[in-house]
Design a protein around this motif. Sequence first.
Motif, PDB file in Angstrom:
ATOM      1  N   MET A   1       7.085  42.380  29.291  1.00  0.00           N
ATOM      2  CA  MET A   1       5.689  41.949  29.426  1.00  0.00           C
ATOM      3  C   MET A   1       4.896  42.933  30.256  1.00  0.00           C
ATOM      4  SD  MET A   1       6.181  37.953  30.278  1.00  0.00           S
ATOM      5  CE  MET A   1       4.584  37.437  29.701  1.00  0.00           C
ATOM      6  N   ASP A   2       3.624  43.141  29.909  1.00  0.00           N
ATOM      7  CA  ASP A   2       2.744  43.962  30.732  1.00  0.00           C
ATOM      8  C   ASP A   2       2.325  43.167  31.963  1.00  0.00           C
ATOM      9  OD1 ASP A   2       2.945  45.770  28.767  1.00  0.00           O
ATOM     10  OD2 ASP A   2       0.805  45.853  28.272  1.00  0.00           O
ATOM     11  N   ALA A   3       2.030  43.893  33.029  1.00  0.00           N
ATOM     12  CA  ALA A   3       1.652  43.228  34.272  1.00  0.00           C
ATOM     13  C   ALA A   3       0.192  42.792  34.277  1.00  0.00           C
ATOM     14  CB  ALA A   3       1.910  44.167  35.445  1.00  0.00           C
ATOM     15  N   ASP A   4      -0.566  43.162  33.240  1.00  0.00           N
ATOM     16  CA  ASP A   4      -2.010  42.922  33.294  1.00  0.00           C
ATOM     17  C   ASP A   4      -2.442  41.655  32.565  1.00  0.00           C
ATOM     18  OD1 ASP A   4      -1.573  43.632  30.732  1.00  0.00           O
ATOM     19  OD2 ASP A   4      -2.775  45.446  30.761  1.00  0.00           O
ATOM     20  N   MET A   5      -1.478  40.806  32.175  1.00  0.00           N
ATOM     21  CA  MET A   5      -1.734  39.540  31.479  1.00  0.00           C
ATOM     22  C   MET A   5      -2.282  39.734  30.074  1.00  0.00           C
ATOM     23  SD  MET A   5      -1.617  36.797  33.870  1.00  0.00           S
ATOM     24  CE  MET A   5      -3.056  35.976  34.456  1.00  0.00           C
ATOM     25  N   GLN A   6      -2.177  40.950  29.528  1.00  0.00           N
ATOM     26  CA  GLN A   6      -2.573  41.118  28.128  1.00  0.00           C
ATOM     27  C   GLN A   6      -1.497  40.521  27.234  1.00  0.00           C
ATOM     28  OE1 GLN A   6      -3.731  45.411  27.916  1.00  0.00           O
ATOM     29  NE2 GLN A   6      -5.584  44.518  27.079  1.00  0.00           N
ATOM     30  N   ASP A   7      -0.321  40.306  27.809  1.00  0.00           N
ATOM     31  CA  ASP A   7       0.741  39.583  27.113  1.00  0.00           C
ATOM     32  C   ASP A   7       0.775  38.202  27.745  1.00  0.00           C
ATOM     33  OD1 ASP A   7       1.343  41.944  25.818  1.00  0.00           O
ATOM     34  OD2 ASP A   7       2.829  42.525  27.307  1.00  0.00           O
TER      35      ASP A   7
ATOM     36  N   GLU B   1      -8.245  40.630  27.298  1.00  0.00           N
ATOM     37  CA  GLU B   1      -8.522  41.833  28.078  1.00  0.00           C
ATOM     38  C   GLU B   1      -7.778  41.788  29.396  1.00  0.00           C
ATOM     39  OE1 GLU B   1     -12.580  43.321  28.135  1.00  0.00           O
ATOM     40  OE2 GLU B   1     -12.972  42.146  26.333  1.00  0.00           O
ATOM     41  N   ARG B   2      -7.486  42.962  29.936  1.00  0.00           N
ATOM     42  CA  ARG B   2      -6.688  43.034  31.171  1.00  0.00           C
ATOM     43  C   ARG B   2      -7.431  42.348  32.323  1.00  0.00           C
ATOM     44  NH1 ARG B   2      -4.367  46.818  34.390  1.00  0.00           N
ATOM     45  NH2 ARG B   2      -3.145  47.896  32.857  1.00  0.00           N
ATOM     46  N   VAL B   3      -6.683  41.605  33.192  1.00  0.00           N
ATOM     47  CA  VAL B   3      -7.336  40.814  34.235  1.00  0.00           C
ATOM     48  C   VAL B   3      -7.942  41.659  35.343  1.00  0.00           C
ATOM     49  CG1 VAL B   3      -6.256  38.573  34.091  1.00  0.00           C
ATOM     50  CG2 VAL B   3      -5.062  40.421  35.257  1.00  0.00           C
TER      51      VAL B   3
HETATM   52 MG    MG Z   1      -2.819  46.522  29.159  1.00  0.00          MG
END
Ligand code: MG
Length: 315
Positions: A92-98, A199-201
């Motif tokens: 998982m990406d850390a930016d909550m895009q997942d 979108e990334r948080v």
């Molecule tokens: Mg991202």
Amino acid sequence: MKKLSLIVPCYNEQEALPLFYAEAAKVVQSMPCDYEFIFVNDGSKDETLPLLRQMAERDAHVTYLSFSRNFGKEAAMYAGFCNARGDYIAVMDADMQDPPALLPRMFELLESREYDSVATRRVSRTGESPVRSWFAKRFYQLINRISDADIVDGARDFRLMRREMVDSIVAMSEYNRFSKGIFGWVGFRTCWLPYENVERVAGESKWSFWKLFKYAMDGIVNFSLVPLSVASWGGILMTFAAFLILLVIIIRRLAFGDAVAGWASTICVIIFIGGVQLFCLGIMGQYIAKTYLETKRRPHCIIAETNREGVKKIL
Ligand code: MG
Ligand code: UDP
């Protein structure tokens, strides 16, 4: 009880990381399984590492692996796969895009035993520049035509996989990694979950257009040999054309007898052929460079710090 491993590559994610961790922990705690987080700090230059140390101290479910420098997301994922202990493993990406909210559904699908992996695919690209989306579309069309790894448009690296699948991914220990291709190449039964792009948080995307372009080229060279045959086919075509031109010249010479005219066209042809030759040499160069890097057998990454005992430091 099944164990879930969440692998999270982090590169300068100090803003997004706490948000991600809070949200993801909430989701997995509500699931009927044990879990572990494996955060891979990919040589961040901000406060990501101290943050990870803190999180690991407070929560025994957290493991972190910290690289000696930035090795790239592919290397971070590989290190995560090598160290994951779960029965089901997700990246998982850390930016909550997942969105972590998809995890329970993915878990259920694997539990039903019908699939070996559940992958996610974004059906929209909102918030992305139109130029980038256009190039991404062309890339997927091209690579699917010229390689046998089946790569889905909009596929994310976010997927939940069974242990068996991850073992085969780890066994593909090539240095030049292109995960979207590797996931497709190993096969297994995959279920695709579509979702709307998020979108990334916080923080910024680590991928510039140029970095993405190079990544796309890597993907093509790693999973297709078609560009190499462009050179041979181009050569054959060129030879045929040259033969036709020769015929025309001979006939013209016999019919009209003009000897010196045509200097400009000669130069054009020479320059054109020179260009084609250089282009083909360049393609060969790409493959030779990959072979060169591959034969050096350099490690994928170097782990400088971790809170887990017995981790292999050089992978
Ligand atoms: Mg991202
Ligand atoms: N990432 C990484 N190493 C890098 C670049 C990115 O570990 O060299 C991580 C990043 O921290 C994030 C994920 O890979 O968790 C995806 O990156 P990003 O969100 O910047 O990419 P995008 O979503 O814009 O494609």
